[in-house]
Design a protein around this motif. Structure first.
Motif, PDB file in Angstrom:
ATOM      1  N   PHE A  27      -4.217 -23.709  10.423  1.00 45.08           N
ATOM      2  CA  PHE A  27      -5.514 -24.211  10.866  1.00 45.08           C
ATOM      3  C   PHE A  27      -5.517 -25.725  10.772  1.00 45.08           C
ATOM      4  O   PHE A  27      -5.225 -26.303   9.723  1.00 45.08           O
ATOM      5  N   LEU A  28      -5.858 -26.388  11.896  1.00 41.17           N
ATOM      6  CA  LEU A  28      -5.954 -27.848  11.927  1.00 41.17           C
ATOM      7  C   LEU A  28      -7.283 -28.265  12.547  1.00 41.17           C
ATOM      8  O   LEU A  28      -7.825 -27.569  13.406  1.00 41.17           O
ATOM      9  N   VAL A  29      -7.786 -29.397  12.092  1.00 39.95           N
ATOM     10  CA  VAL A  29      -8.999 -29.982  12.654  1.00 39.95           C
ATOM     11  C   VAL A  29      -8.588 -31.211  13.466  1.00 39.95           C
ATOM     12  O   VAL A  29      -8.025 -32.153  12.911  1.00 39.95           O
ATOM     13  N   GLN A  30      -8.832 -31.189  14.768  1.00 42.72           N
ATOM     14  CA  GLN A  30      -8.423 -32.322  15.597  1.00 42.72           C
ATOM     15  C   GLN A  30      -9.233 -33.566  15.270  1.00 42.72           C
ATOM     16  O   GLN A  30      -8.692 -34.672  15.242  1.00 42.72           O
ATOM     17  N   GLY A  31     -10.521 -33.405  15.027  1.00 44.44           N
ATOM     18  CA  GLY A  31     -11.382 -34.530  14.695  1.00 44.44           C
ATOM     19  C   GLY A  31     -12.107 -34.253  13.394  1.00 44.44           C
ATOM     20  O   GLY A  31     -13.086 -33.504  13.364  1.00 44.44           O
ATOM     21  N   GLU A  32     -11.658 -34.852  12.294  1.00 43.37           N
ATOM     22  CA  GLU A  32     -12.206 -34.562  10.972  1.00 43.37           C
ATOM     23  C   GLU A  32     -13.420 -35.464  10.730  1.00 43.37           C
ATOM     24  O   GLU A  32     -13.301 -36.681  10.609  1.00 43.37           O
ATOM     25  N   SER A  33     -14.596 -34.859  10.665  1.00 45.24           N
ATOM     26  CA  SER A  33     -15.841 -35.636  10.696  1.00 45.24           C
ATOM     27  C   SER A  33     -16.176 -36.339   9.391  1.00 45.24           C
ATOM     28  O   SER A  33     -16.914 -37.315   9.393  1.00 45.24           O
ATOM     29  N   SER A  34     -15.662 -35.880   8.258  1.00 44.95           N
ATOM     30  CA  SER A  34     -15.995 -36.546   6.998  1.00 44.95           C
ATOM     31  C   SER A  34     -15.210 -37.833   6.795  1.00 44.95           C
ATOM     32  O   SER A  34     -15.681 -38.759   6.132  1.00 44.95           O
ATOM     33  N   THR A  35     -14.015 -37.900   7.379  1.00 44.86           N
ATOM     34  CA  THR A  35     -13.166 -39.086   7.215  1.00 44.86           C
ATOM     35  C   THR A  35     -12.984 -39.878   8.501  1.00 44.86           C
ATOM     36  O   THR A  35     -12.510 -41.018   8.463  1.00 44.86           O
ATOM     37  N   ARG A 192      -7.469 -42.960  14.099  1.00 44.85           N
ATOM     38  CA  ARG A 192      -8.935 -43.051  14.123  1.00 44.85           C
ATOM     39  C   ARG A 192      -9.510 -42.178  15.227  1.00 44.85           C
ATOM     40  O   ARG A 192      -9.059 -42.223  16.375  1.00 44.85           O
ATOM     41  N   LEU A 193     -10.498 -41.392  14.864  1.00 51.23           N
ATOM     42  CA  LEU A 193     -11.191 -40.530  15.808  1.00 51.23           C
ATOM     43  C   LEU A 193     -12.205 -41.364  16.594  1.00 51.23           C
ATOM     44  O   LEU A 193     -13.076 -42.000  15.991  1.00 51.23           O
ATOM     45  N   PRO A 194     -12.127 -41.390  17.926  1.00 46.28           N
ATOM     46  CA  PRO A 194     -13.061 -42.217  18.704  1.00 46.28           C
ATOM     47  C   PRO A 194     -14.524 -41.829  18.546  1.00 46.28           C
ATOM     48  O   PRO A 194     -15.410 -42.680  18.676  1.00 46.28           O
ATOM     49  N   THR A 195     -14.792 -40.574  18.262  1.00 43.45           N
ATOM     50  CA  THR A 195     -16.179 -40.110  18.242  1.00 43.45           C
ATOM     51  C   THR A 195     -16.904 -40.367  16.925  1.00 43.45           C
ATOM     52  O   THR A 195     -18.130 -40.377  16.889  1.00 43.45           O
ATOM     53  N   ILE A 196     -16.165 -40.552  15.832  1.00 40.83           N
ATOM     54  CA  ILE A 196     -16.775 -40.811  14.531  1.00 40.83           C
ATOM     55  C   ILE A 196     -16.008 -41.918  13.824  1.00 40.83           C
ATOM     56  O   ILE A 196     -14.796 -41.803  13.610  1.00 40.83           O
ATOM     57  N   THR A 197     -16.719 -42.976  13.478  1.00 37.90           N
ATOM     58  CA  THR A 197     -16.101 -44.108  12.791  1.00 37.90           C
ATOM     59  C   THR A 197     -16.576 -44.162  11.349  1.00 37.90           C
ATOM     60  O   THR A 197     -17.784 -44.138  11.079  1.00 37.90           O
ATOM     61  N   THR A 198     -15.634 -44.215  10.428  1.00 36.35           N
ATOM     62  CA  THR A 198     -15.968 -44.335   9.007  1.00 36.35           C
ATOM     63  C   THR A 198     -15.705 -45.768   8.542  1.00 36.35           C
ATOM     64  O   THR A 198     -14.673 -46.352   8.874  1.00 36.35           O
ATOM     65  N   THR A 229     -15.227 -38.816   1.204  1.00 33.04           N
ATOM     66  CA  THR A 229     -15.752 -40.158   1.505  1.00 33.04           C
ATOM     67  C   THR A 229     -17.143 -40.377   0.918  1.00 33.04           C
ATOM     68  O   THR A 229     -17.736 -41.428   1.127  1.00 33.04           O
ATOM     69  N   ALA A 230     -17.674 -39.396   0.187  1.00 31.61           N
ATOM     70  CA  ALA A 230     -19.010 -39.536  -0.394  1.00 31.61           C
ATOM     71  C   ALA A 230     -19.061 -40.730  -1.338  1.00 31.61           C
ATOM     72  O   ALA A 230     -18.241 -40.861  -2.245  1.00 31.61           O
ATOM     73  N   GLY A 231     -20.020 -41.633  -1.085  1.00 35.89           N
ATOM     74  CA  GLY A 231     -20.169 -42.821  -1.911  1.00 35.89           C
ATOM     75  C   GLY A 231     -19.191 -43.927  -1.583  1.00 35.89           C
ATOM     76  O   GLY A 231     -19.315 -45.046  -2.108  1.00 35.89           O
ATOM     77  N   GLN A 232     -18.211 -43.660  -0.735  1.00 32.46           N
ATOM     78  CA  GLN A 232     -17.200 -44.655  -0.406  1.00 32.46           C
ATOM     79  C   GLN A 232     -17.337 -45.219   1.004  1.00 32.46           C
ATOM     80  O   GLN A 232     -16.853 -46.312   1.289  1.00 32.46           O
ATOM     81  N   ALA A 233     -17.958 -44.456   1.889  1.00 28.81           N
ATOM     82  CA  ALA A 233     -18.000 -44.865   3.292  1.00 28.81           C
ATOM     83  C   ALA A 233     -19.315 -44.442   3.928  1.00 28.81           C
ATOM     84  O   ALA A 233     -20.024 -43.569   3.422  1.00 28.81           O
ATOM     85  N   PHE A 234     -19.640 -45.091   5.046  1.00 30.68           N
ATOM     86  CA  PHE A 234     -20.707 -44.592   5.902  1.00 30.68           C
ATOM     87  C   PHE A 234     -20.124 -44.332   7.276  1.00 30.68           C
ATOM     88  O   PHE A 234     -19.043 -44.825   7.618  1.00 30.68           O
ATOM     89  N   ARG A 235     -20.821 -43.505   8.057  1.00 28.62           N
ATOM     90  CA  ARG A 235     -20.258 -43.014   9.310  1.00 28.62           C
ATOM     91  C   ARG A 235     -21.184 -43.296  10.484  1.00 28.62           C
ATOM     92  O   ARG A 235     -22.404 -43.165  10.372  1.00 28.62           O
ATOM     93  N   ILE A 236     -20.574 -43.678  11.603  1.00 30.32           N
ATOM     94  CA  ILE A 236     -21.312 -43.927  12.841  1.00 30.32           C
ATOM     95  C   ILE A 236     -20.709 -43.045  13.927  1.00 30.32           C
ATOM     96  O   ILE A 236     -19.511 -43.117  14.209  1.00 30.32           O
ATOM     97  N   GLY A 237     -21.535 -42.214  14.536  1.00 33.00           N
ATOM     98  CA  GLY A 237     -21.062 -41.327  15.588  1.00 33.00           C
ATOM     99  C   GLY A 237     -21.348 -41.875  16.969  1.00 33.00           C
ATOM    100  O   GLY A 237     -22.442 -42.379  17.241  1.00 33.00           O
ATOM    101  N   LEU A 238     -20.351 -41.807  17.832  1.00 32.63           N
ATOM    102  CA  LEU A 238     -20.489 -42.168  19.251  1.00 32.63           C
ATOM    103  C   LEU A 238     -20.083 -40.949  20.061  1.00 32.63           C
ATOM    104  O   LEU A 238     -18.906 -40.728  20.320  1.00 32.63           O
TER     105      LEU A 238
END
Length: 271
Positions: A27-35, A192-198, A229-238
């Protein structure tokens, strides 16, 4: 398999794990949303076939925003979500099984313990089994109609243009964030996933102040980190209709002003 948050897996590591563990399924995640990590999939399918293993891929945060070649990459099971790049309301999970996966399902000897998770029942409900259709559940026709419209919008734009737009917007956002003196959580550009930036939270910055400022003044939700990434990063979704240059510039403005506001409050509290 384990990697540091912000990193993806190369074929060498994947093959080593397959050879060592001999799993029935990878099982693989192509776009990992937490990181915000992008996992390349080219070459993984043939590896799984070499080790008699099914390849299952999560494309919830990536489908429509990056290239996904299900048959060409020999993916056995793939699913996504209606609410991300596809731009539809949440509630549906498009899923696809190839012949290898269906053969595995058909050869199952023990019954599925949960009725709603039984793919054989679902296959019949979806009119894919070739047998008289039986009731399984009541699907939301409005969600199906909304998903169809979301897919129609992507088809009208063209899938390649859609993924190119997401890539261009991500690069614009990344450059703008670096221009603000911020550090991207994922160091390697091709990971880096284009849709979610950490983005790493700057030292001594109250992230809640930044988030509240962006929401109050621009109606922009800046998400905090999840899991590693909790407490370490914030995320912006495009994603979807939010992947435009004007939305990128607005997000950058909100981040810049929000950080300035947080710094001022911090200085005031010290007086």
């Amino acid at each position: 398999m384990e990697k540091n948050p912000g990193e993806n897996f190369c074929l060498r590591i994947l093959e080593g794990a397959l050879a060592r563990h001999r799993p029935a399924l990878l099982f693989l995640v192509q776009g990992e949303s937490s990181t915000g990590v992008y996992q390349p999939l080219q070459g993984v399918g043939p590896l799984c076939r070499r080790y008699d293993c099914l390849l299952v891929v999560d494309t919830v945060a990536s489908l429509g925003g990056v290239s996904v070649q299900t048959d060409q990459w020999e993916i056995d099971v793939i699913y996504s979500g209606s609410q991300k790049v596809l731009g539809s309301p949440a509630g549906l999970a498009p899923i696809s099984f190839n012949s290898r996966a269906l053969s595995k399902i058909e050869s199952r000897k023990t019954p599925v313990s949960v009725f709603y998770w039984d793919v054989k029942h679902l296959s019949n409900y979806w009119a894919c089994s070739g047998e008289p259709r039986k009731y399984h559940h009541t699907i939301s026709s409005t969600l199906v109609s909304a998903l169809r419209e979301g897919l129609a919008i992507i088809a009208e734009e063209g899938l390649e243009r859609c993924t190119a737009r997401h890539s261009a917007c991500a690069k614009r956002l990344h450059n703008g964030l670096r221009g603000l003196g911020l550090e991207l959580f994922v160091e390697k550009e091709d990971a880096r996933l284009p849709t979610i930036t950490t983005v790493r939270v700057p030292a001594n910055l109250d992230l809640k102040v930044l988030q509240d400022y962006a929401m109050k003044n621009y109606a922009i939700e800046i998400a905090g980190g999840l899991g590693p990434t909790a407490g370490q990063a914030f995320r912006i979704g495009l994603m979807g209709y939010n992947a435009t240059t004007d939305k990128v510039d607005l997000a950058l403005k909100a981040v810049r002003e929000g950080i300035q506001h947080a710094r001022k409050l911090q200085q005031t509290s010290k007086l």
